[in-house]
Design a protein around this motif. Sequence first.
Motif, short mmCIF file in Angstrom:
data_model
loop_
_atom_site.label_atom_id
_atom_site.label_comp_id
_atom_site.label_asym_id
_atom_site.label_seq_id
_atom_site.Cartn_x
_atom_site.Cartn_y
_atom_site.Cartn_z
N PHE A 151 76.90 20.47 38.66
CA PHE A 151 75.96 21.04 39.63
C PHE A 151 76.30 22.45 40.13
O PHE A 151 75.45 23.10 40.72
N LEU A 152 77.53 22.92 39.93
CA LEU A 152 77.89 24.23 40.46
C LEU A 152 77.90 25.27 39.35
O LEU A 152 78.27 24.97 38.20
N ASP A 153 77.52 26.49 39.70
CA ASP A 153 77.59 27.55 38.71
C ASP A 153 79.03 28.03 38.57
O ASP A 153 79.91 27.63 39.33
N LEU A 154 79.26 28.87 37.57
CA LEU A 154 80.63 29.31 37.26
C LEU A 154 81.34 29.97 38.45
O LEU A 154 82.48 29.62 38.74
N PRO A 155 80.72 30.93 39.17
CA PRO A 155 81.45 31.56 40.28
C PRO A 155 81.93 30.56 41.33
O PRO A 155 83.05 30.67 41.82
N ALA A 156 81.10 29.58 41.67
CA ALA A 156 81.50 28.59 42.67
C ALA A 156 82.65 27.73 42.17
O ALA A 156 83.61 27.46 42.89
N ARG A 157 82.57 27.30 40.90
CA ARG A 157 83.65 26.48 40.34
C ARG A 157 84.95 27.26 40.25
O ARG A 157 86.03 26.75 40.57
N LEU A 158 84.86 28.52 39.82
CA LEU A 158 86.07 29.34 39.70
C LEU A 158 86.66 29.63 41.07
O LEU A 158 87.89 29.60 41.25
N ALA A 159 85.82 29.91 42.05
CA ALA A 159 86.32 30.16 43.41
C ALA A 159 87.02 28.93 43.97
O ALA A 159 88.09 29.03 44.57
N LYS A 160 86.44 27.75 43.76
CA LYS A 160 87.07 26.52 44.22
C LYS A 160 88.44 26.33 43.57
O LYS A 160 89.42 25.95 44.23
N LEU A 161 88.51 26.60 42.27
CA LEU A 161 89.77 26.44 41.55
C LEU A 161 90.84 27.40 42.07
O LEU A 161 91.97 27.00 42.35
N VAL A 162 90.49 28.68 42.21
CA VAL A 162 91.45 29.69 42.68
C VAL A 162 91.97 29.32 44.07
O VAL A 162 93.17 29.38 44.34
N LEU A 163 91.08 28.91 44.95
CA LEU A 163 91.49 28.53 46.31
C LEU A 163 92.37 27.30 46.28
O LEU A 163 93.37 27.22 47.01
N ARG A 164 92.02 26.33 45.43
CA ARG A 164 92.81 25.10 45.36
C ARG A 164 94.21 25.38 44.82
O ARG A 164 95.21 24.86 45.33
N LEU A 165 94.31 26.22 43.80
CA LEU A 165 95.61 26.53 43.22
C LEU A 165 96.51 27.28 44.20
O LEU A 165 97.72 27.07 44.24
N THR A 166 95.94 28.17 44.99
CA THR A 166 96.78 28.93 45.92
C THR A 166 97.20 28.10 47.11
O THR A 166 98.18 28.43 47.78
N LEU A 177 99.19 30.99 48.94
CA LEU A 177 99.62 32.13 48.14
C LEU A 177 98.48 33.14 48.02
O LEU A 177 97.31 32.81 48.16
N SER A 178 98.83 34.38 47.76
CA SER A 178 97.81 35.43 47.61
C SER A 178 97.60 35.83 46.16
O SER A 178 96.75 36.66 45.86
N LYS A 179 98.37 35.23 45.22
CA LYS A 179 98.18 35.60 43.82
C LYS A 179 98.55 34.42 42.92
O LYS A 179 99.30 33.53 43.30
N LEU A 180 97.99 34.46 41.71
CA LEU A 180 98.20 33.41 40.72
C LEU A 180 98.64 34.04 39.40
O LEU A 180 98.21 35.14 39.06
N SER A 181 99.44 33.30 38.66
CA SER A 181 99.92 33.78 37.37
C SER A 181 99.18 33.15 36.19
O SER A 181 99.43 33.52 35.05
N GLN A 182 98.29 32.20 36.46
CA GLN A 182 97.56 31.55 35.36
C GLN A 182 96.74 32.57 34.58
O GLN A 182 96.13 33.47 35.15
N SER A 183 96.72 32.41 33.27
CA SER A 183 95.92 33.29 32.42
C SER A 183 94.44 32.93 32.55
O SER A 183 94.08 31.85 33.04
N GLN A 184 93.58 33.83 32.08
CA GLN A 184 92.15 33.55 32.12
C GLN A 184 91.79 32.37 31.22
O GLN A 184 90.88 31.60 31.54
N SER A 185 92.50 32.20 30.12
CA SER A 185 92.27 31.04 29.26
C SER A 185 92.63 29.74 29.98
O SER A 185 91.93 28.73 29.86
N GLU A 186 93.74 29.79 30.73
CA GLU A 186 94.14 28.60 31.47
C GLU A 186 93.14 28.26 32.57
O GLU A 186 92.78 27.09 32.77
N LEU A 187 92.66 29.27 33.28
CA LEU A 187 91.66 29.04 34.32
C LEU A 187 90.37 28.47 33.70
O LEU A 187 89.76 27.55 34.26
#
Length: 232
Positions: A151-166, A177-187
């Motif tokens: 149900f969510l578009d890509l920006p919402a899903r990616l934002a949720k993931l980035v916030l959850r990981l930090t 945290l204010s930064k992540l080391s995951q690659s774009q392929s991993e995300l």
Amino acid sequence: MSTDGDFKKEKLLGKSFIFEALDDHARQELANFSFIKRYTAGDTIFTMGEPGQSMMAIAEGSVRVSMFTPSDREVTLNDLQAGDVFGEIAMLDGQERSASVKALTNCTLVVLERRALLDLLNRNPALSIRLIELLCRRVRRSDERMIEIAFLDLPARLAKLVLRLTVTAPASEDKPLSKLSQSQSELAGMIGNSRENVNRCLRRWQKAELVDLKDGWLIIRDRARLEALADG
């Protein structure tokens, strides 16, 4: 009589959400029937479909849980840190591994064999309840993931993931945290999308000054706006 090695395993088990519920005697008993295993970053710990007769508690390091789609694309289910456990599904039902796990960093694991752990579960309600809580967390997260993909578009899903990981990273006990080391392929693998689409989204965020992309890091510049994106 416990050995120094058993005492070390007992201390390592005490760091886990599940095993901190045990009293010292029960934890020592479990340590007596467990063993320590070490892996180097990149090592495969086990593969989906293998027989599973043990559960692992992470004492040091981090691991990645993933599975492959019928088209052979890897989908990341979770990254786990020290204090987390994995392998509990196959350990409980005695069936094949439901996912693959590899070491993201050098890891120290406490390996708990099925027979000893089931025996302790039968005698210790507190441990049984903690394990049920863990399984419920995993089911809830799986449900959330399916809803996000559906149900969510890509920006919402990616934002949720980035916030959850930090928020869930090991160093974030006091603040995210204010930064992540995951690659774009991993995300991309974590949200069921392609690296190219994730790259385009991150570039748009960079132009809008939500994030920076520098030296392999994804740096958060505007958490409030990412939270607004995550909320749809």
